[in-house]
Write a protein that holds these residues in place. Structure first.
Motif, PDB file in Angstrom:
ATOM      1  N   LEU A  29      -5.159   9.722  -8.012  1.00 31.31           N
ATOM      2  CA  LEU A  29      -3.747   9.421  -7.838  1.00 31.31           C
ATOM      3  C   LEU A  29      -3.103   9.108  -9.189  1.00 31.31           C
ATOM      4  O   LEU A  29      -1.999   9.589  -9.489  1.00 31.31           O
ATOM      5  N   ALA A  30      -3.766   8.343 -10.037  1.00 30.26           N
ATOM      6  CA  ALA A  30      -3.233   8.015 -11.361  1.00 30.26           C
ATOM      7  C   ALA A  30      -3.095   9.265 -12.217  1.00 30.26           C
ATOM      8  O   ALA A  30      -2.127   9.408 -12.967  1.00 30.26           O
ATOM      9  N   TYR A  31      -4.035  10.190 -12.099  1.00 29.30           N
ATOM     10  CA  TYR A  31      -3.972  11.447 -12.859  1.00 29.30           C
ATOM     11  C   TYR A  31      -2.730  12.249 -12.465  1.00 29.30           C
ATOM     12  O   TYR A  31      -1.997  12.742 -13.325  1.00 29.30           O
ATOM     13  N   TYR A  32      -2.485  12.372 -11.161  1.00 29.15           N
ATOM     14  CA  TYR A  32      -1.310  13.123 -10.706  1.00 29.15           C
ATOM     15  C   TYR A  32      -0.012  12.420 -11.095  1.00 29.15           C
ATOM     16  O   TYR A  32       0.977  13.073 -11.420  1.00 29.15           O
ATOM     17  N   GLN A  33       0.001  11.107 -11.094  1.00 28.45           N
ATOM     18  CA  GLN A  33       1.199  10.375 -11.507  1.00 28.45           C
ATOM     19  C   GLN A  33       1.475  10.574 -12.994  1.00 28.45           C
ATOM     20  O   GLN A  33       2.630  10.735 -13.401  1.00 28.45           O
ATOM     21  N   ARG A  34       0.407  10.580 -13.829  1.00 25.14           N
ATOM     22  CA  ARG A  34       0.602  10.835 -15.261  1.00 25.14           C
ATOM     23  C   ARG A  34       1.135  12.239 -15.501  1.00 25.14           C
ATOM     24  O   ARG A  34       2.003  12.448 -16.346  1.00 25.14           O
ATOM     25  N   GLN A  35       0.617  13.220 -14.743  1.00 27.93           N
ATOM     26  CA  GLN A  35       1.101  14.592 -14.884  1.00 27.93           C
ATOM     27  C   GLN A  35       2.579  14.687 -14.520  1.00 27.93           C
ATOM     28  O   GLN A  35       3.355  15.341 -15.218  1.00 27.93           O
ATOM     29  N   GLU A  36       2.978  14.044 -13.445  1.00 28.56           N
ATOM     30  CA  GLU A  36       4.379  14.100 -13.010  1.00 28.56           C
ATOM     31  C   GLU A  36       5.282  13.403 -14.022  1.00 28.56           C
ATOM     32  O   GLU A  36       6.374  13.887 -14.311  1.00 28.56           O
ATOM     33  N   ARG A  37       4.837  12.280 -14.591  1.00 22.77           N
ATOM     34  CA  ARG A  37       5.649  11.613 -15.619  1.00 22.77           C
ATOM     35  C   ARG A  37       5.794  12.487 -16.861  1.00 22.77           C
ATOM     36  O   ARG A  37       6.862  12.534 -17.469  1.00 22.77           O
ATOM     37  N   ALA A  38       4.738  13.201 -17.242  1.00 23.77           N
ATOM     38  CA  ALA A  38       4.812  14.093 -18.398  1.00 23.77           C
ATOM     39  C   ALA A  38       5.779  15.246 -18.127  1.00 23.77           C
ATOM     40  O   ALA A  38       6.569  15.623 -19.008  1.00 23.77           O
ATOM     41  N   ARG A  39       5.736  15.806 -16.919  1.00 21.60           N
ATOM     42  CA  ARG A  39       6.682  16.873 -16.570  1.00 21.60           C
ATOM     43  C   ARG A  39       8.113  16.362 -16.573  1.00 21.60           C
ATOM     44  O   ARG A  39       9.034  17.036 -17.040  1.00 21.60           O
ATOM     45  N   GLN A  40       8.322  15.138 -16.083  1.00 20.70           N
ATOM     46  CA  GLN A  40       9.663  14.558 -16.062  1.00 20.70           C
ATOM     47  C   GLN A  40      10.174  14.330 -17.488  1.00 20.70           C
ATOM     48  O   GLN A  40      11.339  14.609 -17.786  1.00 20.70           O
ATOM     49  N   ARG A  41       9.299  13.832 -18.380  1.00 19.30           N
ATOM     50  CA  ARG A  41       9.707  13.652 -19.783  1.00 19.30           C
ATOM     51  C   ARG A  41      10.084  14.983 -20.421  1.00 19.30           C
ATOM     52  O   ARG A  41      11.055  15.072 -21.168  1.00 19.30           O
ATOM     53  N   GLN A  42       9.323  16.037 -20.114  1.00 21.17           N
ATOM     54  CA  GLN A  42       9.609  17.353 -20.677  1.00 21.17           C
ATOM     55  C   GLN A  42      10.953  17.885 -20.161  1.00 21.17           C
ATOM     56  O   GLN A  42      11.745  18.449 -20.926  1.00 21.17           O
ATOM     57  N   ARG A  43      11.226  17.681 -18.879  1.00 25.27           N
ATOM     58  CA  ARG A  43      12.518  18.125 -18.324  1.00 25.27           C
ATOM     59  C   ARG A  43      13.679  17.361 -18.957  1.00 25.27           C
ATOM     60  O   ARG A  43      14.714  17.934 -19.283  1.00 25.27           O
ATOM     61  N   ARG A  44      13.486  16.046 -19.141  1.00 29.76           N
ATOM     62  CA  ARG A  44      14.557  15.246 -19.747  1.00 29.76           C
ATOM     63  C   ARG A  44      14.803  15.653 -21.193  1.00 29.76           C
ATOM     64  O   ARG A  44      15.952  15.736 -21.629  1.00 29.76           O
ATOM     65  N   LEU A  45      13.730  15.914 -21.941  1.00 22.00           N
ATOM     66  CA  LEU A  45      13.887  16.346 -23.325  1.00 22.00           C
ATOM     67  C   LEU A  45      14.627  17.675 -23.391  1.00 22.00           C
ATOM     68  O   LEU A  45      15.536  17.849 -24.205  1.00 22.00           O
ATOM     69  N   ALA A  46      14.266  18.615 -22.541  1.00 25.73           N
ATOM     70  CA  ALA A  46      14.932  19.915 -22.523  1.00 25.73           C
ATOM     71  C   ALA A  46      16.411  19.756 -22.188  1.00 25.73           C
ATOM     72  O   ALA A  46      17.270  20.421 -22.784  1.00 25.73           O
ATOM     73  N   ASP A  56      17.779  25.691 -26.429  1.00 23.09           N
ATOM     74  CA  ASP A  56      17.166  26.025 -25.149  1.00 23.09           C
ATOM     75  C   ASP A  56      15.663  26.163 -25.340  1.00 23.09           C
ATOM     76  O   ASP A  56      15.198  26.991 -26.119  1.00 23.09           O
ATOM     77  N   LEU A  57      14.887  25.349 -24.630  1.00 26.65           N
ATOM     78  CA  LEU A  57      13.435  25.384 -24.742  1.00 26.65           C
ATOM     79  C   LEU A  57      12.797  26.326 -23.729  1.00 26.65           C
ATOM     80  O   LEU A  57      11.585  26.481 -23.718  1.00 26.65           O
TER      81      LEU A  57
END
Length: 68
Positions: A29-46, A56-57
């Motif tokens: 569960l912690a692994y999937y939560q870290r992955q989702e947070r990383a994807r969210q950070r990438q979307r916010r940066l873009a 445009d990234l």
């Protein structure tokens, strides 16, 4: 009014229903939560780069340049 004392499930006469208990590995569960947070950070940066700087990234080709 008093609450009933907690009892061990081993002292119950009926067996536990396996469908009602969720077996989740906490490290998974912690692994999937870290992955989702990383994807969210990438979307916010873009979004910030696109909105503030016009960068445009996105690397997908949406204009069909490879078409005949």
């Amino acid at each position: 009014m008093r609450l009933p004392r907690p009892r061990s499930p081993y002292g119950l006469d009926e067996p536990l229903n396996g469908d009602e208990t969720a077996l989740v590995r906490p490290y998974l569960l912690a692994y999937y939560q870290r992955q989702e947070r990383a994807r969210q950070r990438q979307r916010r940066l873009a979004l910030v780069l696109a909105a503030d700087f016009g960068i445009d990234l996105d690397t997908r080709d949406l204009h069909g340049l490879g078409a005949a």
